[in-house]
Design an enzyme around this catalytic site. Structure first.
Site, mmCIF file in Angstrom:
data_model
loop_
_atom_site.group_PDB
_atom_site.id
_atom_site.type_symbol
_atom_site.label_atom_id
_atom_site.label_comp_id
_atom_site.label_asym_id
_atom_site.label_seq_id
_atom_site.Cartn_x
_atom_site.Cartn_y
_atom_site.Cartn_z
ATOM 1 N N ASP A 94 15.036 9.997 92.348
ATOM 2 C CA ASP A 94 15.388 9.286 93.578
ATOM 3 C C ASP A 94 15.920 10.315 94.558
ATOM 4 O O ASP A 94 17.114 10.578 94.639
ATOM 5 C CB ASP A 94 16.416 8.182 93.282
ATOM 6 C CG ASP A 94 16.653 7.307 94.497
ATOM 7 O OD1 ASP A 94 15.961 7.521 95.518
ATOM 8 O OD2 ASP A 94 17.505 6.417 94.429
ATOM 9 N N ALA A 95 14.967 10.942 95.269
ATOM 10 C CA ALA A 95 15.302 12.064 96.146
ATOM 11 C C ALA A 95 15.082 11.713 97.618
ATOM 12 O O ALA A 95 15.556 12.422 98.490
ATOM 13 C CB ALA A 95 14.461 13.271 95.764
ATOM 14 N N LYS A 96 14.341 10.645 97.868
ATOM 15 C CA LYS A 96 14.054 10.155 99.235
ATOM 16 C C LYS A 96 13.679 11.299 100.174
ATOM 17 O O LYS A 96 14.256 11.455 101.253
ATOM 18 C CB LYS A 96 15.230 9.346 99.773
ATOM 19 C CG LYS A 96 15.479 8.086 98.947
ATOM 20 C CD LYS A 96 16.480 7.173 99.583
ATOM 21 C CE LYS A 96 16.742 5.934 98.749
ATOM 22 N NZ LYS A 96 17.390 6.191 97.433
ATOM 23 N N ARG A 97 12.683 12.075 99.764
ATOM 24 C CA ARG A 97 12.235 13.196 100.578
ATOM 25 C C ARG A 97 11.256 12.752 101.651
ATOM 26 O O ARG A 97 10.744 11.625 101.612
ATOM 27 C CB ARG A 97 11.583 14.272 99.686
ATOM 28 C CG ARG A 97 12.535 14.939 98.694
ATOM 29 C CD ARG A 97 13.775 15.488 99.386
ATOM 30 N NE ARG A 97 14.478 16.484 98.599
ATOM 31 C CZ ARG A 97 15.648 16.320 97.995
ATOM 32 N NH1 ARG A 97 16.264 15.158 98.061
ATOM 33 N NH2 ARG A 97 16.215 17.301 97.336
#
Ligand SMILES: O=C(O)c1cc(=O)[nH]c(=O)n1[C@@H]1O[C@H](COP(=O)(O)O)[C@@H](O)[C@H]1O
Length: 271
Positions: A94-97
């Site tokens: 869950d890095a929301k890049r």
């Protein structure tokens, strides 16, 4: 991991639970703080206690990045532990890049190849060329933010753009991207009433649904509006499971919480 394999695991475990590994050292039981890598020790105990009841794990990278190099090491060790001992678990970075294509390729390499996550969360707002580099990886999945669980989701995501709300534009438009068979979407459990409309646009896609537990979303509402014939849901709970107790019994308490959710999911699967 293929979505067919994920579906097999859901049937076998009668669960579509994702456990969020959002470790905050201020909430970790004090006896672990004396160990060499408290975050990893905490995760290992949580994984051992919950793995029978879930099909996915989602470390949110912010909780690791906050501790610098030590945090990244704990994340790498956690992933190595999962891939070695529980390769059947679907893993979500869950890095929301989200960035230009050239940079997106490096993010994809870091998480999908380097750390061998099965999937990564991606912010869609830089458009096609910022998402397609993630979609190029075979049997890896890109989980685009559709309609998020937080109150600020109403600032932009539900605003009408041409004929439909922005979140619908994101879902519809992204289905024309190269490699779109590897797409999944985030839809917050707190927005369950939108799920029926989302299913019209993405009838079969897996949805990552955070927001049950600490944020107050309802599992039964999510299932009522979002479930497909192959479930198509991964419902995440982080704080509600991993901080069920702050004592030495934290792992047992987390296991109990995960089992409770698994039992509710098994009942939903029977409906
Ligand atoms: O992408 C996510 O996972 C996510 C999207 C969203 O809309 N809402 C949301 O809460 N999340 C993440 O899901 C987790 C929710 O944690 P709890 O509220 O503790 O269960 C956190 O890691 C959030 O960053």
């Amino acid at each position: 991991m293929t979505t067919d394999f994920l579906w097999e695991q859901i049937q076998k475990k009668q669960s579509f639970l994702c456990v969020g590994l959002d470790v905050d050292l201020e909430k970790v039981p004090p006896h672990l703080l004396a160990t060499e890598d408290p975050i990893f020790e905490f995760n290992k105990a949580i994984i051992e206690a919950t793995q029978a009841y879930c099909v996915a794990y989602k470390p949110n990278t912010a909780f690791y990045e906050a501790y610098g190099l030590d945090g990244w090491r704990s994340l790498e060790r956690t992933m190595a532990y999962l891939n070695e001992n529980y390769p059947e678990q679907f893993t979500i970075a869950d890095a929301k890049r989200g960035d230009i294509g050239n940079t997106a390729t490096r993010y994809a390499k870091a998480f999908l190849e380097g750390m061998q996550f099965d999937s990564i969360t991606v912010a869609p707002y830089m458009g096609r060329d910022s998402v397609e580099p993630f979609l190029a990886f075979e049997d890896k999945h890109t989980i685009l933010l559709g309609l998020t669980s937080n109150p600020g989701a109403f600032d932009f995501q539900t605003k009408t753009l041409e004929a439909r709300p922005l979140f619908k534009e994101v879902i519809a438009c992204s289905q024309g991207y190269k490699g779109s068979e590897n797409l999944m979407y985030v839809v917050g459990a707190t927005k369950a009433e939108y799920l029926a409309e989302i299913r019209e646009l993405a009838p079969k896609s897996f949805l990552l649904v955070p927001g049950v537990g600490a944020q107050g979303g309802s599992l039964s509402e999510v299932c009522k509006y979002g479930m497909t014939d192959q479930v198509g849901l991964l419902v995440n709970s982080s704080r509600g499971i991993i901080y069920a107790s702050s004592g030495t019994d934290f792992a047992v308490a987390a296991g109990r919480k995960a089992q409770e959710l698994q039992q509710q999911m098994a009942a939903e699967l029977k409906k």
